[in-house]
Design a protein around this motif. Structure first.
Motif, short mmCIF file in Angstrom:
data_model
loop_
_atom_site.label_atom_id
_atom_site.label_comp_id
_atom_site.label_asym_id
_atom_site.label_seq_id
_atom_site.Cartn_x
_atom_site.Cartn_y
_atom_site.Cartn_z
N GLU A 1 0.83 -1.22 0.00
CA GLU A 1 0.00 0.00 0.00
C GLU A 1 0.86 1.26 0.00
OE1 GLU A 1 -2.71 -0.26 3.36
OE2 GLU A 1 -3.38 -2.20 2.56
N ALA A 2 1.98 1.20 0.74
CA ALA A 2 2.86 2.38 0.81
C ALA A 2 3.42 2.70 -0.58
CB ALA A 2 4.01 2.12 1.80
N ILE A 3 3.77 1.65 -1.32
CA ILE A 3 4.28 1.88 -2.68
C ILE A 3 3.17 2.48 -3.55
CG2 ILE A 3 5.18 0.78 -4.79
CD1 ILE A 3 6.48 -1.34 -2.96
N ALA A 4 1.98 1.88 -3.46
CA ALA A 4 0.86 2.36 -4.28
C ALA A 4 0.52 3.81 -3.94
CB ALA A 4 -0.36 1.46 -4.07
N ALA A 5 0.68 4.18 -2.67
CA ALA A 5 0.35 5.55 -2.25
C ALA A 5 1.49 6.52 -2.53
CB ALA A 5 -0.01 5.55 -0.77
#
Ligand code: GLU
Length: 394
Positions: free
Chosen positions: A58-62
């Motif tokens: 999720e951190a990468i996607a965000a």
């Protein structure tokens, strides 16, 4: 002939980490197709918990893929402070916290920030090799205080206090200890803290295995230090062992704000900060469900009990029951002889090459005559490893 180019003089007394060398040896043999059981590396065999992996994705996607603040993202520093407030009742805020690339970098930043030429820093051995080498890299002299297998590798306040000289600037303690699994008694730490209170001596406590305690023994060492020597205390912790996150490289320092700022200044000229994605994963680890930690701890306890049982039944090994971490550290001197294997290093090498079991020789921890076996391996692997060792020895 021109003189060969030389290394910096600080390397004269620093050698590569022997625990890391076992990792390399295992990797090389596995690449050749050899079936090695690895009881050498000190790392959890469990996968990183799923919700932690998901937080990283999720951190990468965000888009959390850019620089962060040097001491770490605010919610992670708050989560770390909350962990120490909740678990040990000590007062701390994000201003006390620096997030680091592993507990190892935490200890390294602390050594660079607090110690230098002419200083002596006391630590206990058998101990994790990087502690002594980091003191040397900082230019200071390491003073080793030996703990005894017959005393369960207890760190005694008196032995440490006796080693203090006018040059002493710090004491580095590790509890639960690597490689012994021993935990320091609150009463001993309390006496030690009283002995150094008000003196220019830092007490650094490496708590990397703090969540891996198997018995009911009290272990509020941060609370002891906070009540006796709050202005002289530095704690170092890590997500690696508690949450099976060794490769993510996430650790932290908890120190008085001026010291935290100094550690951050050191870090700002090396790695800048821990990886942004890792920080989000560690936040999920610390603030998410803790049942994963309980499950891993229960499994390690079962393995410890089994391994200690097998080893105790073989009188060629002398073993002290470890209270924490995930290592057993038996005395194997009865297996050594002039005809060979002569040393615990020879024995570890023979076990690797002939029995295909990786263990770490005591020499790595300043304790020749011992072997460290990690039980961060499945029960099945531990069974098979012990069977291979027995076959080799007979
Ligand atoms: N702490 C682990 C060990 O003692 C990992 C290796 C290292 O970083 O030294 O095996």
């Amino acid at each position: 002939m021109p003189e060969p180019l030389s290394l910096a003089r600080r390397l004269d007394r620093v050698s590569a980490s022997q625990t890391q060398q076992v990792l390399l040896a295992v990797e090389a043999l596995r690449r050749q197709g050899v079936d090695i059981i690895d009881l050498g590396a000190g790392e959890p065999d469990f996968p990183t918990p799923e919700h932690v992996n998901a937080a990283a994705v999720e951190a990468i996607a965000a888009g959390h893929t850019k620089y962060t603040a040097g001491p770490g993202i605010a919610p992670l520093r708050e989560a770390i402070a909350a962990h120490y407030r909740g678990r040990y009742g000590i007062e701390c805020t994000p201003a006390h916290i620096v997030v680091t690339s592993g507990g190892k970098q935490g200890l390294s930043n602390v050594a660079m920030a607090l110690f230098g030429q002419g200083d002596e820093v006391i630590t206990h051995v058998p101990g994790w090799p990087s502690i002594v080498e980091q003191i040397h890299l900082a230019g200071a002299d390491a003073v080793r205080v030996r703990t005894a297998a017959e005393e369960g590798f207890d760190v005694r306040a008196d032995s440490i206090l006796e080693a203090i000289t006018p040059r002493t600037r710090g004491i580095v303690l590790n509890s639960p200890g690597n490689p012994t699994g021993a935990i320091m008694r609150e009463s001993e730490l309390s006496r030690l803290a009283e002995g150094v209170a008000g003196r220019h001596i830092w007490l650094i406590l490496d708590l990397c295995y703090e969540q891996l305690l198997y018995d009911e023994t009290p272990h509020n060492l941060p609370g002891v230090l906070a009540s006796r020597v709050p202005g002289q205390t530095v704690l170092v912790g890590s997500a690696s062992k508690s949450y099976a996150m060794t490769g993510w490289r996430c650790g932290w320092i908890l120190a008085p704000p001026a010291i935290a700022a100094a550690c951050n200044a050191v870090q700002s000229h090396s790695t800048s900060h821990a990886t942004s994605i890792t920080q989000h994963a560690a936040l999920a680890a610390l603030t998410g469900p803790q049942t994963c930690v309980d499950l891993m701890r229960d499994e390690y306890r079962t393995r410890r009990d089994a391994l200690v049982g097998w080893i105790t039944a073989d009188d060629r090994f002398k073993i002290t029951r470890p209270a924490g971490a995930f290592y057993v550290f038996p005395d194997v001197s009865a297996l050594l002889s002039p005809e060979g294997p002569r040393t615990s290093s020879d024995l570890a090498l023979a076990l690797l090459n002939d029995a295909h079991v990786a263990v770490t020789p005591g020499e790595a921890f300043d304790a020749p005559g011992f072997l460290r076996m990690s039980y961060a391996a499945s029960m099945e692997q531990l069974h098979e490893a012990w069977a291979r060792i027995q076959r080799y020895l007979s």
